[in-house]
Design a protein around this motif. Structure first.
Motif, short mmCIF file in Angstrom:
data_model
loop_
_atom_site.label_atom_id
_atom_site.label_comp_id
_atom_site.label_asym_id
_atom_site.label_seq_id
_atom_site.Cartn_x
_atom_site.Cartn_y
_atom_site.Cartn_z
N ASN A 74 48.02 57.11 10.61
CA ASN A 74 47.22 55.92 11.06
C ASN A 74 48.15 55.02 11.87
OD1 ASN A 74 44.65 54.31 10.83
ND2 ASN A 74 46.27 53.10 9.71
N ASP A 75 49.49 54.98 11.30
CA ASP A 75 50.42 53.83 12.28
C ASP A 75 50.65 54.57 13.47
OD1 ASP A 75 50.25 52.20 10.12
OD2 ASP A 75 52.39 52.86 9.30
N ASN A 78 47.81 54.30 16.05
CA ASN A 78 47.76 52.78 16.28
C ASN A 78 48.82 52.49 17.25
OD1 ASN A 78 45.30 52.79 14.98
ND2 ASN A 78 45.85 52.00 13.22
N ASN A 163 41.49 51.80 14.05
CA ASN A 163 42.49 51.16 15.04
C ASN A 163 42.22 49.65 15.09
OD1 ASN A 163 39.55 51.89 16.11
ND2 ASN A 163 40.55 50.84 18.17
N THR A 166 45.34 47.61 11.25
CA THR A 166 46.50 48.53 10.92
C THR A 166 46.43 48.87 9.64
OG1 THR A 166 48.08 46.83 10.75
CG2 THR A 166 47.84 47.71 12.98
#
Length: 221
Positions: A74-75, A78, A163, A166
């Motif tokens: 995810n990080d 993003n 997105n 965060t």
């Protein structure tokens, strides 16, 4: 996502096209020297660097606990891509970019982020049955949106990889999102609150999903 994508469900489910199973689309995941050179030629040196960082993530996160895989993926996306509407980037509406296209260009819309996270986590060994690419309505923005949702079990509340925000949060803490429907490589579900929902068929009913997987095999970049 542009507002013209409404109504969401009717827009996406157009007609039946044979679907290649999600697992068969993973042949593009290995970056060759040819792909890296092509990315640099088309989009510049930073495109090549983003793809190499992504390949490093696929190696370094392989044996992490599931929760850590979710956070790292995810990080990563993003931080390595910016939001841009399809009409600006691709001169058309409703284009679902491959993960390589998202990283090579360094930009994409909400569908592209959700798709890239889904296939990356799939490659990292996360069970496909735990993940759904989910269409929602963003109540704050009053427009359609797409996120990746993760279910520890089918009876649990999903976790939302977004997105726009965060931090990964339980769907019960995302009152700004109204679920509409979700899908993965094995099925299509109508939304039911913030849980798994009711299966209504195969994801091969999604024309854009089938087209995406075809490009991932033939021309991922």
């Amino acid at each position: 996502m542009p507002r013209s994508h409404r109504p969401i469900f009717a827009q996406a489910i157009i007609f039946y096209i044979c679907l290649m199973m999600a697992g068969s689309a993973l042949g593009w995941i290995e970056l060759t020297a040819e792909i890296l050179t092509q990315a640099k030629h088309k989009h510049g040196e930073q495109a090549q660097h983003r793809l190499i960082r992504w390949q490093n993530l696929l190696t370094s996160a392989k044996n992490l606990p599931e929760k850590d895989k979710l956070k790292q993926v995810n990080d990563f996306f993003n931080l390595n891509a910016l939001f841009i509407d399809d009409i600006i980037q691709w001169k058309t509406e409703g284009y679902w970019a491959t993960p390589l296209e998202l990283l090579a260009t360094g930009a994409g819309d909400c569908e592209d982020f959700a798709i890239a996270k889904y296939f990356t986590l799939l490659e990292l060994g996360v069970d496909e049955s735990k993940m759904r690419i989910t269409y929602v309505k963003s109540l704050r923005r009053n427009q359609p949106h797409m996120v990746l949702t993760f279910f520890a079990s089918l009876k649990s509340v999903s976790e939302v990889l977004d997105n726009l925000i965060t931090e990964i949060k339980p769907a019960t803490q995302r009152s700004d999102l109204l679920p509409v429907y979700s899908f993965n490589g094995t099925g299509l579900w109508t939304a039911k609150a913030r849980t798994a929902g009711n299966r209504v068929g195969d994801s091969n009913r999604l024309k854009l999903w089938s087209e995406l997987q075809d490009r991932m095999l033939k021309n991922p970049l």
